[in-house]
Design a protein around this motif. Structure first.
Motif, PDB file in Angstrom:
ATOM      1  N   UNK A 203       0.834  -1.198   0.000  1.00  0.00           N
ATOM      2  CA  UNK A 203       0.000   0.000   0.000  1.00  0.00           C
ATOM      3  C   UNK A 203       0.874   1.255   0.000  1.00  0.00           C
ATOM      4  N   UNK A 204       0.426   2.274  -0.698  1.00  0.00           N
ATOM      5  CA  UNK A 204       1.102   3.569  -0.687  1.00  0.00           C
ATOM      6  C   UNK A 204       1.286   4.028   0.761  1.00  0.00           C
ATOM      7  N   UNK A 205       2.469   4.527   1.070  1.00  0.00           N
ATOM      8  CA  UNK A 205       2.763   4.999   2.418  1.00  0.00           C
ATOM      9  C   UNK A 205       3.389   3.946   3.305  1.00  0.00           C
ATOM     10  N   UNK A 206       3.496   2.704   2.796  1.00  0.00           N
ATOM     11  CA  UNK A 206       4.090   1.596   3.538  1.00  0.00           C
ATOM     12  C   UNK A 206       5.247   1.022   2.720  1.00  0.00           C
ATOM     13  N   UNK A 207       6.227   0.480   3.411  1.00  0.00           N
ATOM     14  CA  UNK A 207       7.418  -0.017   2.733  1.00  0.00           C
ATOM     15  C   UNK A 207       7.130  -1.324   2.020  1.00  0.00           C
ATOM     16  N   UNK A 208       7.537  -1.382   0.743  1.00  0.00           N
ATOM     17  CA  UNK A 208       7.404  -2.590  -0.070  1.00  0.00           C
ATOM     18  C   UNK A 208       8.688  -3.398   0.071  1.00  0.00           C
ATOM     19  N   UNK A 209       8.573  -4.599   0.623  1.00  0.00           N
ATOM     20  CA  UNK A 209       9.742  -5.419   0.912  1.00  0.00           C
ATOM     21  C   UNK A 209      10.475  -5.821  -0.364  1.00  0.00           C
ATOM     22  N   UNK A 210       9.737  -6.246  -1.383  1.00  0.00           N
ATOM     23  CA  UNK A 210      10.373  -6.721  -2.603  1.00  0.00           C
ATOM     24  C   UNK A 210      11.076  -5.625  -3.375  1.00  0.00           C
ATOM     25  N   UNK A 211      10.483  -4.455  -3.423  1.00  0.00           N
ATOM     26  CA  UNK A 211      11.057  -3.344  -4.186  1.00  0.00           C
ATOM     27  C   UNK A 211      11.995  -2.492  -3.342  1.00  0.00           C
ATOM     28  N   UNK A 212      11.945  -2.675  -2.023  1.00  0.00           N
ATOM     29  CA  UNK A 212      12.729  -1.848  -1.094  1.00  0.00           C
ATOM     30  C   UNK A 212      12.436  -0.365  -1.333  1.00  0.00           C
TER      31      UNK A 212
END
Length: 748
Positions: free
Chosen positions: A726-735
């Motif tokens: 979700x926007x505003x949260x860290x994406x683990x795969x994309x860092x």
């Protein structure tokens, strides 16, 4: 098992149909294990298919212990039923920093605190995806069954479609768009590498449409009221399906999803909720005691939770219920007993109850006065020390306070000091029918009032023990109490024991998750948004007329709200806060209306998220104070004494039974018993509002802007790499920051 499977193969390991019935032992009566069932046999006849469906009911319906589990030991972690759980403790109802409002910790994708993973990708009975899989299993196998006729199929499918939509409704409310799974995934019969099992998130709009389509199907397949009320009470009806659709579309129209105040969404919500009212009425659902609920300080209104079909049985207020029973648990056997623990939880310790729930001083102070208006706006002056004077009739059935009777039926058990190990003093009462609450404290240092806290000093009538002073409080939540003064045949079986179960634990009171009053308020809110002000006001008038307000004083409603959209919205939300207090509704309202901060900070997350409707800030628009930056307190009523002896016990007046006229007039008090209690307060008691949000007064509520749409936990992203964060949260795969926008109709 392929670890890319977002759902997994949920194992249903518990008894399919532990008896939940409060008024019936037929619905969900059979106790068969469907953990390793044969589909051919289960769906080969109506009874087998129904038992399989009843198993889904058992695991999915809200439970009385509330939504504060971590997903592995509670079936409804995603919603509140009014307990002091993580949802309600994020509102004005209860104090104590929940994880959502704690200023000293922030929820992130790697947050390790308990009670956070609502998405819960796991091979577990309590996983939302496990629930959805079970619904899909019922739908697929009922549809293809050759043993069932079309009428039988419709009844079963309608319930399964509703339950699937119900689970998706909660997921969408928390996350926005989520993966749509409309079939049973099988990792064994997949396409070799399991790629067909990897399902990405869909847009919020797609999910809302999917939910509404399921509910439309359910509404056409189900009866308005089941023919056999005795055996099928508690099953989903067409009116409930339509009401949940109205609730989903109402949320989609509110600011959290509708930043520009799109009127088309309000119109859709209005149409759906209006149809819900019609369908419910056709099934004989409505307000119980609609014309006399205000008798004796809302006594009949209070009976809604004890006698939800009213005095004449003409209508039922219970639209969505979870049934309970008082069956004994048997060692070594399945847990046949399913108790509603609410009554036990709210009762004081000196009744052998659980100790009671503590409402905040803020909740006590915000309830209307006797003319229906807020304190400070009313013709009645508000005395904060005698806070119980001149209040809305519902106040007296929502709160218990020092000097009020709160009777219970102990089933003939003699309550003696010896029988309850010293918990109950014999000089206070001899039976539950004589019980009165005197919940005040004192200390032996009259010069040091800073020592007045909930855990300091002595509490009257042994309301706490030396090792448990922190649980003491002066005001109790009384809402939904099975009051023996009003209900001579209680749902509970009082247990004179200090072991489990004890006190009021064995209660078969049904848990009403949605009642007709809420549907009326949903309709009022949607009607206001769509510009149908007269209809919105009429719904408010119906709610207030039941508890004694009349046209003579405009039903206690503020003047001028009919022509002012923002003021009417504010009046509707205030009415919800009062009528539905401690029923698990408040967090949902605060979330969808962004009342923690008015929506401030949304533009900083993403520029398109800034509110352009609702005057750019919902709190300013409604004229309410944001919850962020505030603290909550509990009321402590106290007196001083030079010793450990109660200084007032010999001076107590008769407790109020709530038959009295608890108002003042131009010449004094309307009732001598009320005057005597008021004099007792004036002579002996003081009020102090004690910080209930931690010891540091500098710490205030902080609900972060990103929490309106929660992000996915680390395990979800690892299980399914196609799940965009979700926007505003860290994406683990994309860092990097997440790409999924819950407010966009375009996928990343």
């Amino acid at each position: 098992m392929n670890n890319k499977n977002i759902l997994g193969k949920t194992l249903v390991v518990a008894a399919a149909a532990l008896s939940l019935a409060a008024c019936s032992d037929e619905f969900l009566e059979e106790k068969k294990n469907y953990g390793n069932f044969n589909q051919t046999n289960v769906y080969s006849d109506y009874n087998g298919a129904q038992e399989r469906l009843d198993n889904v009911y058992y695991w999915m319906l809200p439970v009385s212990t509330g939504g504060d589990g971590n997903g592995t030991n509670a079936p409804n972690d995603w919603t509140s039923v009014g307990n002091p759980d993580k949802w309600s403790k994020s509102t004005e109802e209860y104090g104590g920093f929940s994880m959502f409002v704690n200023p000293e910790e922030e929820i992130t994708y790697s947050y390790t605190g308990a009670n956070f993973d609502f998405f819960y990708v796991a091979n577990d009975t309590y996983s939302p995806w496990g629930h959805i899989r079970n619904c899909n299993d019922v739908i697929e196998n009922v549809e293809k069954s050759e043993a069932l006729n079309q009428e039988e199929k419709n009844e079963l499918l309608g319930q399964a479609y509703f339950l699937r939509a119900y689970m998706y409704y909660h997921l969408v409310s928390i996350y926005g768009g989520v993966p749509i799974i409309d079939h049973v995934q099988d990792p064994i019969l997949g396409d070799g590498d399991g790629s067909n099992l990897i399902v990405p998130r869909q847009t919020t709009k797609d999910c809302v449409d999917f939910i509404c389509a399921d509910l439309d199907r359910a509404a056409t397949m189900l009866p308005a009221r089941w023919a056999n009320d005795a055996s099928d009470f508690g099953r989903v009806t067409s009116g409930l399906a339509q009401a949940l659709k109205g609730k989903m579309l109402l949320e989609y129209a509110c600011p959290v999803f509708n930043r520009a105040d799109d009127q088309a969404r309000w119109t859709a919500a209005y149409d759906a909720n209006k149809l819900a009212i019609e369908k419910l009425q056709s099934g004989r659902f409505g307000l119980t005691y609609a014309t006399n609920g205000g008798e004796r300080n809302a006594a009949n209104w209070a009976k809604t939770w004890m006698d939800y079909i009213g005095s004449d049985g003409s209508v039922s207020e219970a639209v969505f219920v979870t049934l309970h029973n008082t069956k004994d648990n048997v060692s070594g056997q399945p847990d046949f007993g399913k108790y509603n623990r609410w009554e036990h939880s709210i009762r004081p310790r000196n009744t052998n109850g659980g100790g009671g729930y503590t409402p905040t001083a803020e909740m006590v102070d915000l309830f209307p006065m006797a003319d229906g208006l807020k304190p400070g706006q009313s013709s009645y002056p508000y005395d904060k020390k005698k806070f119980w004077l001149n209040r809305d009739p519902r106040f007296y059935r929502t709160f218990a306070f020092p000097g009020v009777a709160w009777q219970f039926n102990e089933g003939g058990v003699s309550l003696t000091e010896e029988s309850l190990n010293g918990i109950i003093p014999t000089d206070v009462y001899t039976t539950g029918s004589n019980y009165s609450l005197w919940s005040y404290m004192w200390n032996d240092n009259a010069d040091d009032l800073t020592k007045v806290t909930s855990s300091n000093g002595y509490w009257a009538d042994l309301l706490t023990q030396t090792t448990d002073k922190g649980s003491s409080h002066s005001v109790y939540v009384r809402k939904r109490s099975d009051d023996a003064y009003l209900h001579s045949s209680p749902f509970y079986v009082y247990v004179n024991s200090q072991t489990n179960p004890k006190g009021f634990m064995k209660s078969a009171a049904p848990l009403i998750s949605m009642r007709y009053a809420e549907v009326l308020l949903n309709f009022a809110e949607a009607a206001c948004g769509a510009g149908h002000y007269d209809e919105a006001v009429n719904a408010l008038q119906q709610i207030r007329a039941r508890v004694g307000y009349t046209a003579a004083n405009n039903y206690g409603l503020p003047s001028g709200i009919n022509g002012d959209r923002a003021s009417l919205f504010a009046a509707i939300l205030y009415e919800r806060q009062v009528e539905l207090a401690f029923e698990g509704d408040r967090y949902d309202v605060m979330h969808r209306w962004m009342l923690f901060d008015g929506g401030a900070g949304q533009g900083a997350i993403k520029s398109s998220w800034a509110l352009t409707g609702f005057s750019g800030n919902t709190c300013n628009y409604l004229g309410v104070k944001p919850l962020n930056g505030t603290k909550r307190h509990q009321i402590v009523m106290y007196c001083t004494s030079p010793s450990a002896t109660d200084p007032t016990v010999g001076s107590r007046p008769a407790a109020l039974t709530l038959d009295e006229d608890i108002k003042t007039t131009s010449t004094g008090y309307a009732d001598p018993k009320v005057e005597a209690l008021a004099n007792f307060y004036d002579t002996y008691l003081q009020r102090k509002d004690v910080n209930t949000d931690g010891n540091d007064d500098a710490l205030t509520i902080q609900y972060r802007p990103t929490y309106y749409f929660l992000g996915l936990r680390q395990n979800a992203m690892q299980t399914n790499p196609t799940l965009h964060q979700t926007v505003g949260w860290h994406d683990l795969g994309r860092n990097a920051d997440g790409l999924f926008d819950p407010l966009s109709d375009v996928l990343p």
